[in-house]
Design an enzyme around this catalytic site. Structure first.
Site, mmCIF file in Angstrom:
data_model
loop_
_atom_site.group_PDB
_atom_site.id
_atom_site.type_symbol
_atom_site.label_atom_id
_atom_site.label_comp_id
_atom_site.label_asym_id
_atom_site.label_seq_id
_atom_site.Cartn_x
_atom_site.Cartn_y
_atom_site.Cartn_z
ATOM 1 N N GLN A 152 34.002 28.474 -42.260
ATOM 2 C CA GLN A 152 33.990 27.377 -43.224
ATOM 3 C C GLN A 152 32.597 27.171 -43.815
ATOM 4 O OE1 GLN A 152 35.882 23.936 -41.436
ATOM 5 N NE2 GLN A 152 37.891 24.919 -41.465
ATOM 6 N N GLN A 200 46.781 14.174 -36.890
ATOM 7 C CA GLN A 200 46.858 12.717 -36.722
ATOM 8 C C GLN A 200 45.758 11.961 -37.454
ATOM 9 O OE1 GLN A 200 48.123 10.606 -32.999
ATOM 10 N NE2 GLN A 200 47.037 12.371 -32.185
ATOM 11 N N ILE A 201 44.518 12.429 -37.308
ATOM 12 C CA ILE A 201 43.398 11.726 -37.932
ATOM 13 C C ILE A 201 43.569 11.710 -39.441
ATOM 14 C CG2 ILE A 201 40.911 11.777 -38.363
ATOM 15 C CD1 ILE A 201 40.556 12.896 -35.531
ATOM 16 N N ASP A 220 45.049 23.380 -43.940
ATOM 17 C CA ASP A 220 45.451 23.526 -42.547
ATOM 18 C C ASP A 220 45.877 24.968 -42.327
ATOM 19 O OD1 ASP A 220 46.227 22.858 -39.832
ATOM 20 O OD2 ASP A 220 46.429 20.795 -40.527
ATOM 21 N N HIS A 255 27.696 13.632 -29.706
ATOM 22 C CA HIS A 255 28.991 12.964 -29.631
ATOM 23 C C HIS A 255 29.724 13.528 -28.407
ATOM 24 C CE1 HIS A 255 32.738 11.100 -30.634
ATOM 25 N NE2 HIS A 255 33.341 12.267 -30.797
ATOM 26 N N ARG A 281 33.794 24.645 -21.468
ATOM 27 C CA ARG A 281 33.146 24.212 -22.710
ATOM 28 C C ARG A 281 32.689 25.415 -23.535
ATOM 29 N NH1 ARG A 281 31.834 19.349 -24.436
ATOM 30 N NH2 ARG A 281 30.172 19.077 -25.986
ATOM 31 N N ASN A 296 35.529 27.430 -31.690
ATOM 32 C CA ASN A 296 35.146 26.643 -32.856
ATOM 33 C C ASN A 296 33.990 27.254 -33.632
ATOM 34 O OD1 ASN A 296 36.969 24.325 -33.086
ATOM 35 N ND2 ASN A 296 36.290 23.882 -31.010
ATOM 36 N N ARG A 301 32.434 1.637 -31.666
ATOM 37 C CA ARG A 301 32.839 1.260 -30.310
ATOM 38 C C ARG A 301 31.775 0.387 -29.643
ATOM 39 N NH1 ARG A 301 34.902 7.413 -28.893
ATOM 40 N NH2 ARG A 301 37.131 7.075 -29.301
ATOM 41 N N ASP A 323 31.511 6.191 -32.263
ATOM 42 C CA ASP A 323 30.767 5.674 -31.114
ATOM 43 C C ASP A 323 29.996 4.407 -31.491
ATOM 44 O OD1 ASP A 323 31.441 8.136 -29.619
ATOM 45 O OD2 ASP A 323 30.051 9.067 -31.017
ATOM 46 N N VAL A 327 33.743 16.509 -38.252
ATOM 47 C CA VAL A 327 34.412 15.628 -37.297
ATOM 48 C C VAL A 327 34.912 16.411 -36.089
ATOM 49 C CG1 VAL A 327 36.325 13.991 -36.984
ATOM 50 C CG2 VAL A 327 35.115 14.100 -39.186
#
Length: 334
Positions: free
Chosen positions: A112, A15-16, A42, A187, A98, A105, A162, A159, A129
């Site tokens: 990467q 989406q982003i 991807d 973040h 978490r 990740n 925002r 942020d 991101v």
């Protein structure tokens, strides 16, 4: 026309990226005269979707786009890139701790980071991101020792935007009239949106935000929690995470790296904390106020920090330390 630059976007079928790629391709990020090679990465199951994205980019007939490369292979994606926008990551699923998210990740960003080290230009600018963005950025940085650590940053501009928007809405002014808010730290819901040094233009008069708002309880309460939890609130409302606003923030972040910040103004960016002036533990990716010139950021120094701000800054640093310790076991051998 300038020489083309090679820009990689990971998670490019998501989406982003769908919002971001158009911003980049039409020149809103790197300039209206900057030709581009777009590299879209991807995972293999998303390649049919990514093929559709490539068709749409081509159908836009945008003159800056000289080539579009879609791939599921890091060896192709990271080769000789000038910019890496690492959007793709494992999302947190129901029931995941978490630690589970960090473990999943860590593998992605370790791989990467290694690919950046082997294949990318040593001048590459890397923006992380994918969440948890600060710690993912630290992992990628550690796995790419041949690339200057100052070339890595993570996104806290969403942020920052925002926070500006909340102040602007509260005072009934344009968000462009709000300057120099700060996002300190992670973040995450521990981040500290700080307006102690921010200004706002109200009826052509420049004022400190605290004096303009005249509501300390709101500034230390609802304002902070709204910014901290905005992503979760958007997710609950849309049933999907922030995408349009995230793409805008990525564009803002990269444009400032490329062209610099206006004189006397700063933006928020997650960068390496080595040698910083605010007593934040070294070797964390921590969001600071930065000014940028010649594609180089510098942390804004000598800002007066209140006791309240100091406590908030320490709390978010503590969370980042815990994340780093959790992730460290997955970085053995790096």
């Amino acid at each position: 026309m300038a020489e083309p630059i090679k820009v990689l976007v990971t998670g490019a079928a998501g989406q982003i990226a769908y919002s971001l790629l158009y911003n980049i391709a039409k020149g809103d990020v790197f300039g209206k005269d900057q030709p581009l090679f777009l590299v879209l990465l991807d995972i293999a199951p998303m390649m049919p979707v990514l093929d559709g994205v490539v068709m749409e980019i081509r159908d836009c007939a945008l003159p800056l786009v000289q080539e579009v490369i879609a791939t599921d292979k890091e060896e192709v994606a990271f080769k000789d890139i000038d910019v890496a926008i690492l959007v793709g990551s494992m999302p947190r699923r129901e029931g995941m701790e978490r630690k589970d998210l960090l473990q999943a990740n860590s593998k992605i960003f370790k791989s990467q980071g290694n690919a950046l080290d082997r294949l990318a230009k040593k001048t590459v600018k890397v923006l992380v991101v994918g969440n948890p963005a600060n710690t993912n950025c630290l992992i990628a940085l550690k796995c790419a020792p041949s690339i200057p650590k100052e070339n890595f940053s993570c996104l806290t501009r969403l942020d920052h935007n925002r926070a500006k928007a909340q102040i602007a809405y509260k005072l009934g002014v344009s968000s462009n009239d709000v300057k120099n808010v700060i996002i300190w730290g992670n973040h995450s819901s521990t981040q500290y949106p700080d307006v102690s040094h921010a200004t706002v233009k109200v009826k052509e008069r420049k004022m400190n935000v605290i004096d303009a708002v005249k509501d300390d309880n709101w500034l230390k309460g609802e304002f902070i929690t709204t910014v901290q939890n905005r992503g979760a609130i958007v997710l609950k409302a849309r049933k999907l995470s922030s995408a349009m606003s995230a793409a805008k923030a990525i564009s803002d972040h990269l444009k400032d790296i490329w062209f610099g910040t206006p004189e006397g103004e700063w933006v928020s960016m997650g960068v390496i904390s080595d040698g910083n002036p605010y007593n934040i533990t070294s070797d964390l990716i921590y969001s600071f106020p930065v000014q940028i010139k010649n594609k180089t950021w510098n942390i804004v120094e000598c800002l007066k920090i209140s006791d309240f701000s100091c406590d908030m800054m320490k709390a978010t640093a503590k969370e980042l330390l815990e994340e780093r310790e959790t992730a460290s076991e997955f970085l053995s051998g790096v």
